[in-house]
Every structure is written in C-alpha cells, then in structure tokens.
Design an enzyme around this catalytic site. Structure first.
Site, PDB file in Angstrom:
ATOM      1  N   THR A  46      42.437 -17.771 -50.143  1.00 32.12           N
ATOM      2  CA  THR A  46      42.225 -19.588 -50.961  1.00 32.12           C
ATOM      3  C   THR A  46      40.799 -19.971 -51.328  1.00 32.12           C
ATOM      4  OG1 THR A  46      43.295 -20.559 -49.382  1.00 32.12           O
ATOM      5  CG2 THR A  46      43.889 -19.564 -50.847  1.00 32.12           C
ATOM      6  N   SER A  89      37.352 -30.961 -43.562  1.00 32.05           N
ATOM      7  CA  SER A  89      38.437 -30.683 -44.984  1.00 32.05           C
ATOM      8  C   SER A  89      36.964 -30.386 -46.125  1.00 32.05           C
ATOM      9  CB  SER A  89      39.536 -31.449 -45.317  1.00 32.05           C
ATOM     10  OG  SER A  89      38.224 -32.303 -46.456  1.00 32.05           O
ATOM     11  N   LYS A  90      37.431 -28.398 -46.867  1.00 30.75           N
ATOM     12  CA  LYS A  90      36.856 -28.268 -48.195  1.00 30.75           C
ATOM     13  C   LYS A  90      36.158 -29.208 -48.587  1.00 30.75           C
ATOM     14  CE  LYS A  90      39.306 -24.124 -48.712  1.00 30.75           C
ATOM     15  NZ  LYS A  90      40.897 -23.475 -49.488  1.00 30.75           N
ATOM     16  N   ARG A  91      37.363 -30.265 -49.260  1.00 38.32           N
ATOM     17  CA  ARG A  91      36.463 -31.645 -49.763  1.00 38.32           C
ATOM     18  C   ARG A  91      35.700 -32.500 -49.320  1.00 38.32           C
ATOM     19  NH1 ARG A  91      41.536 -31.179 -50.045  1.00 38.32           N
ATOM     20  NH2 ARG A  91      41.987 -29.889 -50.788  1.00 38.32           N
ATOM     21  N   ARG A  92      35.582 -32.359 -48.194  1.00 37.34           N
ATOM     22  CA  ARG A  92      35.098 -33.777 -48.009  1.00 37.34           C
ATOM     23  C   ARG A  92      33.400 -33.293 -46.772  1.00 37.34           C
ATOM     24  NH1 ARG A  92      39.061 -36.777 -45.001  1.00 37.34           N
ATOM     25  NH2 ARG A  92      39.002 -35.231 -42.983  1.00 37.34           N
TER      26      ARG A  92
END
Ligand code: GLU
Length: 469
Positions: free
Chosen positions: A12, A234-237
């Site tokens: 994903t 996390s992927k976003r951070r």
C-alpha cells in the site's frame, strides 16, 4: 518440524524501514533454524494496493539481501479468497461464528458511545446468511488466551474482554484477521515474527487457529519503530521508505546492519559488525520489547563508516550510478556532460573520506565531468572580493609557466603567489577553487587541479577573470 516463517507486507505504499527490519529478522531466524522464508503479499485491499508497490517491495528486499529466488513465493493473498471464504463457512457451520445485522449505530444506541466493541446482540438470534450481514466470531465467555511470544513472554488476554469480532463483511468478503490466519495455516507457518502493532490482533487470531483446529504458531512481536519524539514512524511525517535511503546512497550493508540494531545488539559492545556475525548472533528472545528509536543521524554516520571501509575499487563502483546518471535511482540524479572513469578513480580516495551518503559524491566531483563548472553564486560573491582579479592574473601566469602539472607544484606555486600578496594559502585558494569548481568547499584543491588538467584549469581561471572585469 521444519520452521517456516513468512513476511507478509501489504503493498500500500513505499516499503517501510520497520517492515524491512521485520523481514530481516524473519530471514535470519529461518536461516538459523534451517527453515524456510515465505514471502506473501497481502493484497486483498484492492482499493489501496498497487502493483508497483509490490515490485518496490521485491526490489527493496533484494537490495538488502533477501534475493528473489532465494525464498518461497511471492504468494499473493488475493489468490486464496476461496480458502478464506471456506474457512469462514466452516466456522459458521461449526457454530463458532454467527451472522449479525447490527449497524454501528444500532450497537451504539444500545451500549452508549463510551463502550467499545460489540455487545453480542445477535449471538443467539440464529440469523441466516444474507446480504449486509456480517459474520462474527463467537469468542469464548471464559478462560484466557495465552500467547507464546518469543519477544514478550506470555501476554495473556481474558477471553471475556475480547469482543465477538467480524471475520467476514456484509458482502461476504473475509477480513484481514481471518485471511491472514488462513494463509499462515495453509502455508504451514510455524513462527509469526511481525511488528508490535499486530499484538492486539493476536489473541483473536489465536482463537481462530484454535477454532479451525490447528496448533497456533509461536509469535514474536518485535518493537515498534519510533522517531526522536517517540512517535511511531509515519509515512507522512518521517522518512520511512527504504527506497528513499537506497536512492540517497545508503549502502545496503550499512542499512541492514543498522536495521538489525533496532531493539537488539551484537555481543561485545559493537554496532558495526559483519553480516555473518549478525546472522550467527541474533536471537529473537534477546530483542528488547520497548520501542526502538530510528536515529537517522546515527544511520548517516554509520553509513559514512561503511563507505570509508570500502575498498576504493568498490567505492568507485558504488558511486557510478550517481555520477553517470544511469541506473535505478529515482529521480535520476544529475547528468554529467562526460563522465571520465579514470579521472574519478584518481580523486575517489579523497572523496571517500568526506561523504556520508553516496549521492554526496556529486557536488564533490561534478566539476570534473561538466564542460563548465556549476558556479554557486553565493560562493562566488564570497571568494571574488577585492584582490581576486589580481590574484587570478598572477595564478594564471604562474600556472602557465609550470613545467610539471602536479599537485605539489601547483601548491608551491599558489603558495608563492599568495605570499607575494601577503595572503595565507587558504585565502589564496578561495578564488581559484570557486573559479574551477564553482564552490567554496570540496576535495583538496591541488589534487583536484592535477586531475582536471592544465588546459581545463586555465580555461576556467581565465573565464573567471573575464567575469571579474
Ligand atoms: N499485512 C500485514 C501488514 O503489512 C502483516 C500482517 C502480519 O505480519 O501478520 O501489516
């Protein structure tokens, strides 16, 4: 009994460093036990999966030493939908699961928003299967589920606190919890080594193993990986993609060594150790269950150590993709006008001690492979102060007169030119360096000029002089 482990990523997104760590731990454990490593791509979430993520996982695994062809699989979870449904059906027919038509709102209306989990309303309603009816597992009312976990001992869960959880959705499709168990079962998995975040799933999954009549595996929930603020990576951070580290020029050996230190250490207060030592010494039951800090700065320093330890020829080879603009690096790095392997080999030992990641090779040596240097304007402004034109004139004349174009002669020459103007060597070097390389910092200047050669050096010095008029 042959040990069989699996790594079961969901495709994903980019391949998470925490996943890479779990994959390596599985890999080593299998090797130590004379067992088998199975790769299973958990691709049942069609909305979030993409084939390129699967390819990314395979190539990233390959990069850290889990080579295609040397493990069993990849299997694709989506190919086993029939088995998942059959297991759900068996649980229903055996009375271990029941249909439920409650909506979330119904449940909340009965229990209030505070209570979490399902209240068992449909347990004994004897509902038939039907569109929109979820299948729920009937958890035991009594007793406890003891999970044997190589990292965490024996976490124990009271069964009455485990809700009757959903195993197949209203459209009949089995959920992750069940699909994951059914696949582990049919693939003969004996040890499930995975991230801590799945620990809350484990008692439910173990109940499913029991209900399906198969002895559950031994579990090992390895610690969550956190950043410096103790937040889960996390992927976003955070920078979490293994591919991003690879493309920046981290060495696979450094990366996998570092990943194995997340929650574990080899004997004797060492951190940098050959892979063979890790393969021999790693023990799951020595893994510290507390969150493991992924320290990017430490990794960088680590990588620098690994780079310095490379034989020069290997270093040269490792830098090639960054210097030639070829290879698999995404996005493609800088493009040379003309890459000259001999020139690079000549300066490589100087560069090797100065960089921590391979991509940093580019600003150190690009001046050698470009027709004109890339001038950093801030560097130019700093170096080309009063007196620079005069110094460049004198340096050009002295360099033109040099018999032997070698670092030592170049240094002695510029030293003399500087001394005549009351300048220390460092000050005298600055305009020459910026004229030739475009930057204020870089490899030792005189070795750089020697490799660049007389003609190109003089052309650049003259061009800079023209610009100063
Ligand atoms: N597909 C799950 C994930 O990527 C792995 C589950 C497991 O290892 O059991 O988190």
């Amino acid at each position: 009994m042959t040990v069989r482990v699996r790594f079961a990523p969901s495709p994903t997104g980019m391949f998470h460093v925490g996943g890479a760590r779990s994959a390596l731990q599985n890999w080593i454990f299998a090797k130590q036990q004379g067992g088998v490593f199975v790769l299973r791509i958990e691709d049942t979430d069609a909305a979030r999966n993409r084939p390129e993520w699967t390819e990314g996982i395979l190539s990233a695994l390959d990069w850290i030493g889990i080579a295609r062809g040397s493990y069993e699989g990849p299997y694709f979870q989506s190919s086993y939908a029939g088995e998942h449904r059959a297991a759900a059906q068996r649980l229903y027919e055996g009375g271990r699961a029941y249909y439920c038509d409650c909506t979330r709102e119904d449940v909340q209306a009965r229990t209030g928003p505070q209570q979490r989990g399902y209240d068992g309303f449909c347990r004994d309603r004897g509902l038939e299967p039907g569109e929109g009816r979820a299948l729920r597992f009937r958890t035991p009312d009594e007793g406890e589920t003891v999970v044997v976990d190589l990292v965490r001992g024996e976490p124990t869960f009271e069964n009455k606190l485990i809700e009757d959880f959903v195993i197949a959705r209203g459209d009949g499709s089995p959920v992750f919890l069940l699909a994951n168990v059914v696949d582990d079962m049919s693939m003969g998995i004996t040890h499930v080594i995975r991230a801590e975040e799945h620990l809350p799933n484990t008692p439910k999954q173990q109940l499913l193993w029991d209900a399906l009549g198969v002895k559950p595996p031994v579990w090992a929930h390895v610690p969550v990986v956190v950043n410096e603020k103790r937040q889960k990576l996390s992927k976003r951070r955070d920078k979490v993609a293994l591919e991003a580290y690879r493309d920046e020029g981290y060495l696979a050996d450094a990366m996998r060594n570092y990943l194995m230190l997340l929650g574990w250490a080899p004997s004797g207060d060492r951190e940098i150790v050959p892979w063979s030592v890790i393969e021999e010494e790693f023990r799951l039951d020595e893994v510290n269950p507390s969150p493991a800090f992924f320290d990017e700065r430490k990794l960088r320093a680590f990588n620098g150590d690994y780079i310095r330890a490379l034989p020069v020829a290997d270093f040269v080879e490792a830098c090639r993709p960054w210097l030639t603009g070829t290879g698999t690096i995404v996005p493609p790095p800088w493009q040379p006008d003309e890459f000259d392997p001999a020139a690079f080999a000549a300066v490589a030992p100087l560069a090797q001690t100065r960089i921590a990641v391979l991509s940093e090779i580019v600003p150190n040596v690009d001046f050698l492979f470009l027709a004109d240097p890339l001038i950093d304007e801030a560097a130019w402004a700093k170096a080309m102060k009063e007196g620079a034109a005069d110094l460049l004139d004198a340096a050009i004349a002295a360099f033109e007169a040099l018999e032997s174009w070698d670092a030592e002669s170049l240094k002695a020459t510029l030293e003399a030119v500087g001394a005549e103007r009351g300048l220390k060597l460092g000050k005298a070097q600055a305009p020459v360096r910026v004229a030739v390389t475009g930057r204020t910092v870089g490899l030792p200047l005189f070795e750089s000029l020697e490799v660049l050669g007389r003609d190109r050096t003089l052309t650049r010095l003259r061009a800079a002089r023209v610009r100063l008029v």
